[in-house]
Design a protein around this motif. Structure first.
Motif, PDB file in Angstrom:
ATOM      1  N   LYS A   9       0.843  -1.190   0.000  1.00  0.00           N
ATOM      2  CA  LYS A   9       0.000   0.000   0.000  1.00  0.00           C
ATOM      3  C   LYS A   9       0.880   1.244   0.000  1.00  0.00           C
ATOM      4  O   LYS A   9       1.917   1.264   0.655  1.00  0.00           O
ATOM      5  CB  LYS A   9      -0.930   0.000   1.213  1.00  0.00           C
ATOM      6  N   GLY A  10       0.455   2.267  -0.726  1.00  0.00           N
ATOM      7  CA  GLY A  10       1.325   3.436  -0.809  1.00  0.00           C
ATOM      8  C   GLY A  10       0.623   4.660  -1.360  1.00  0.00           C
ATOM      9  O   GLY A  10      -0.592   4.683  -1.566  1.00  0.00           O
ATOM     10  N   ILE A  11       1.414   5.695  -1.587  1.00  0.00           N
ATOM     11  CA  ILE A  11       0.961   6.927  -2.222  1.00  0.00           C
ATOM     12  C   ILE A  11       1.653   7.029  -3.578  1.00  0.00           C
ATOM     13  O   ILE A  11       2.868   6.812  -3.687  1.00  0.00           O
ATOM     14  CB  ILE A  11       1.276   8.166  -1.365  1.00  0.00           C
ATOM     15  N   PHE A  38      -1.446  13.487  -6.713  1.00  0.00           N
ATOM     16  CA  PHE A  38      -1.118  12.361  -5.839  1.00  0.00           C
ATOM     17  C   PHE A  38      -2.372  11.780  -5.198  1.00  0.00           C
ATOM     18  O   PHE A  38      -3.394  12.448  -5.039  1.00  0.00           O
ATOM     19  CB  PHE A  38      -0.130  12.790  -4.746  1.00  0.00           C
ATOM     20  N   GLY A  39      -2.255  10.525  -4.845  1.00  0.00           N
ATOM     21  CA  GLY A  39      -3.329   9.815  -4.151  1.00  0.00           C
ATOM     22  C   GLY A  39      -2.834   8.423  -3.827  1.00  0.00           C
ATOM     23  O   GLY A  39      -1.748   8.023  -4.280  1.00  0.00           O
ATOM     24  N   GLY A  40      -3.577   7.688  -3.049  1.00  0.00           N
ATOM     25  CA  GLY A  40      -3.087   6.360  -2.698  1.00  0.00           C
ATOM     26  C   GLY A  40      -4.099   5.542  -1.940  1.00  0.00           C
ATOM     27  O   GLY A  40      -5.269   5.914  -1.808  1.00  0.00           O
ATOM     28  N   ASP A  41      -3.634   4.410  -1.416  1.00  0.00           N
ATOM     29  CA  ASP A  41      -4.515   3.492  -0.705  1.00  0.00           C
ATOM     30  C   ASP A  41      -4.031   3.208   0.719  1.00  0.00           C
ATOM     31  O   ASP A  41      -4.370   2.183   1.303  1.00  0.00           O
ATOM     32  CB  ASP A  41      -4.668   2.177  -1.480  1.00  0.00           C
ATOM     33  N   ILE A  42      -3.224   4.121   1.287  1.00  0.00           N
ATOM     34  CA  ILE A  42      -2.855   3.995   2.699  1.00  0.00           C
ATOM     35  C   ILE A  42      -3.988   4.584   3.534  1.00  0.00           C
ATOM     36  O   ILE A  42      -4.319   5.763   3.363  1.00  0.00           O
ATOM     37  CB  ILE A  42      -1.553   4.753   3.032  1.00  0.00           C
ATOM     38  N   PRO A  43      -4.578   3.822   4.430  1.00  0.00           N
ATOM     39  CA  PRO A  43      -5.617   4.394   5.292  1.00  0.00           C
ATOM     40  C   PRO A  43      -5.023   5.481   6.193  1.00  0.00           C
ATOM     41  O   PRO A  43      -4.100   5.221   6.963  1.00  0.00           O
ATOM     42  CB  PRO A  43      -6.103   3.197   6.124  1.00  0.00           C
ATOM     43  N   ILE A  44      -5.519   6.705   6.073  1.00  0.00           N
ATOM     44  CA  ILE A  44      -4.991   7.832   6.845  1.00  0.00           C
ATOM     45  C   ILE A  44      -5.277   7.624   8.337  1.00  0.00           C
ATOM     46  O   ILE A  44      -6.356   7.212   8.728  1.00  0.00           O
ATOM     47  CB  ILE A  44      -5.622   9.157   6.375  1.00  0.00           C
ATOM     48  N   SER A  46       1.532   7.387   6.610  1.00  0.00           N
ATOM     49  CA  SER A  46       1.171   8.068   5.372  1.00  0.00           C
ATOM     50  C   SER A  46       1.919   9.385   5.224  1.00  0.00           C
ATOM     51  O   SER A  46       2.246   9.795   4.104  1.00  0.00           O
ATOM     52  CB  SER A  46      -0.343   8.308   5.319  1.00  0.00           C
ATOM     53  N   SER A  47       2.233  10.063   6.333  1.00  0.00           N
ATOM     54  CA  SER A  47       2.924  11.352   6.234  1.00  0.00           C
ATOM     55  C   SER A  47       4.356  11.180   5.741  1.00  0.00           C
ATOM     56  O   SER A  47       4.844  11.980   4.934  1.00  0.00           O
ATOM     57  CB  SER A  47       2.911  12.083   7.583  1.00  0.00           C
ATOM     58  N   ALA A  48       5.045  10.136   6.193  1.00  0.00           N
ATOM     59  CA  ALA A  48       6.411   9.884   5.707  1.00  0.00           C
ATOM     60  C   ALA A  48       6.392   9.511   4.233  1.00  0.00           C
ATOM     61  O   ALA A  48       7.257   9.934   3.459  1.00  0.00           O
ATOM     62  CB  ALA A  48       7.071   8.784   6.528  1.00  0.00           C
TER      63      ALA A  48
END
Length: 386
Positions: free
Chosen positions: A48-50, A114-120, A126-128
């Motif tokens: 999972k990532g951004i 940008f976008g992704g599938d890491i649950p915030i 997700s911030s790193a």
């Protein structure tokens, strides 16, 4: 696929074929809150990532658009000026651009979606991923390479600028991760190595408690860091060479127990013992001892609950439920604390039944619907595709 959606959006709105950068989220197998104490951590980057779709725009501006539930477009001039924006994520990009300008980095105009599938807010950093991926994307467009070590330091500095006094574990895990391996990092000198995860027949699963956390300015995170610094300051009076909790022993804590707050002592004890759990986990993973891995996970969780006091009643419930399920070898809260996810080691043959029972019992006890994610260990920040 998230990346294909972002590529399509970019092409439709920016009329260009973008470079795609993937910045993964990360799990941490063991070693929580040890990083800023110069101790040991054992994270791993995940699938999972951004994703960042980027291309040069031959202008004097960096235009950034979020492909998220609440989209917003922000434009930064190459000198760092910008119009007001509402999104919290904009603060990360603002901090990064300001740092690069202060270091005379040759920024070039670019478009970024940008976008992704890491649950915030789930403890997957997700911030790193956001910071490291964006900096890496800038280097690809600007043409001036930065080492991954340098990218990690800039990303950390950006987080500090917006109020989170974090260590370097998240950034290093996001940048240096390797598929199929845990990443051992000595936060004292930043030496690192890869530890193969030899657990055939077992699966890693993340269970989101759906209790959101937000590590912000003056947060509980920072209060615990102060506790650790208080201990170091006191021990240093009799042992001048002590620079961090990395250098403090349980005997040292006992010697100062009548001079310092009991809460600080308890928190420091957790850190010292957590470093030892990292060492034990490395051996267990290398040997393929799934039972020991599970034991360390459970032990680590209850130490966070009773000593460092960073869990929630919901997270404690998830771990306790797992302790009574045959297929769950162990679990613990993962991340900064006060919400987020548990990481669970589950026997693959009993995976679906174990997860089903876990979620059902959690809903019964808390009235909250938890979510789960299968985890696969993947590589660090990379060019994903053209």
């Amino acid at each position: 696929m998230v990346d294909k959606t972002i590529i399509s959006f970019f092409k439709e709105n920016y009329n260009d074929n973008p470079l795609i950068i993937k910045a993964p989220g990360r799990i941490n197998l063991i070693g929580e809150h040890t990083d800023y104490n110069k101790g040991f951590v054992l994270p791993a980057s995940i699938e999972k990532g951004i994703y960042f779709a980027v291309s040069a725009n031959n202008s004097e501006a960096i235009r950034i658009e979020a492909f998220l539930s609440q989209p917003e477009k922000i434009e930064f001039a190459l000198n760092g000026t910008h119009k007001e924006f509402n999104s919290f994520w904009g603060n990360y990009f603002k901090a990064i651009i300001e740092i690069l300008i202060s270091e005379n980095y040759p920024l070039k105009g670019m478009d970024c979606v940008f976008g992704g599938d890491i649950p915030i807010g789930s403890g997957l950093s997700s911030s790193a991923a956001l910071c490291c991926g964006f900096i890496y994307a800038i280097t690809k467009i600007s043409g001036k390479k930065l080492s991954r070590e340098k990218i990690a330091l800039i990303a950390q500095k950006a987080e500090h600028k917006i109020g989170l006094n974090c260590g370097l574990m998240d950034q290093y895990a996001v940048l240096f991760g390797k598929k199929g391996n845990a990443f051992f990092l000595d936060c004292n000198d930043l030496t690192h190595s890869y530890i193969p995860i030899n657990l055939n027949g077992y699966s890693w699963v993340l269970v989101n408690s759906n209790i959101k956390h937000n590590l912000a300015v003056d947060s509980e995170y920072n209060k615990r860091r102060i506790s650790c610094e208080n201990i170091v300051k006191e021990v240093k009076l009799s042992k001048p060479n002590v620079c961090s909790l990395r250098d403090v022993t349980l005997k040292d804590l006992n010697n100062i127990s009548d001079k310092i707050d009991a809460i600080d002592i308890k928190r420091a004890k957790y850190i010292i013992e957590e470093n030892e759990r990292v060492r034990r986990m490395m051996k267990a993973l290398t040997k393929g001892d799934a039972q020991e891995v599970g034991n360390i996970l459970n032990e680590g969780h209850w130490a966070m609950s009773t000593q460092y006091e960073i869990t929630t009643s919901e997270l404690d419930a998830l771990v306790k439920i797992g302790e009574n399920l045959e297929g769950v070898l162990g679990s613990r809260m993962m991340g900064g604390g006060f919400g987020g996810c548990t990481i669970n080691l589950i026997q693959t043959s009993k995976l679906e039944s174990s997860i089903s029972s876990l979620l059902e019992e959690y809903k019964s006890q808390t009235s909250i619907d938890a979510e789960y994610y299968h985890l696969a260990i993947d590589d660090g920040v990379k060019v994903y595709s053209n």
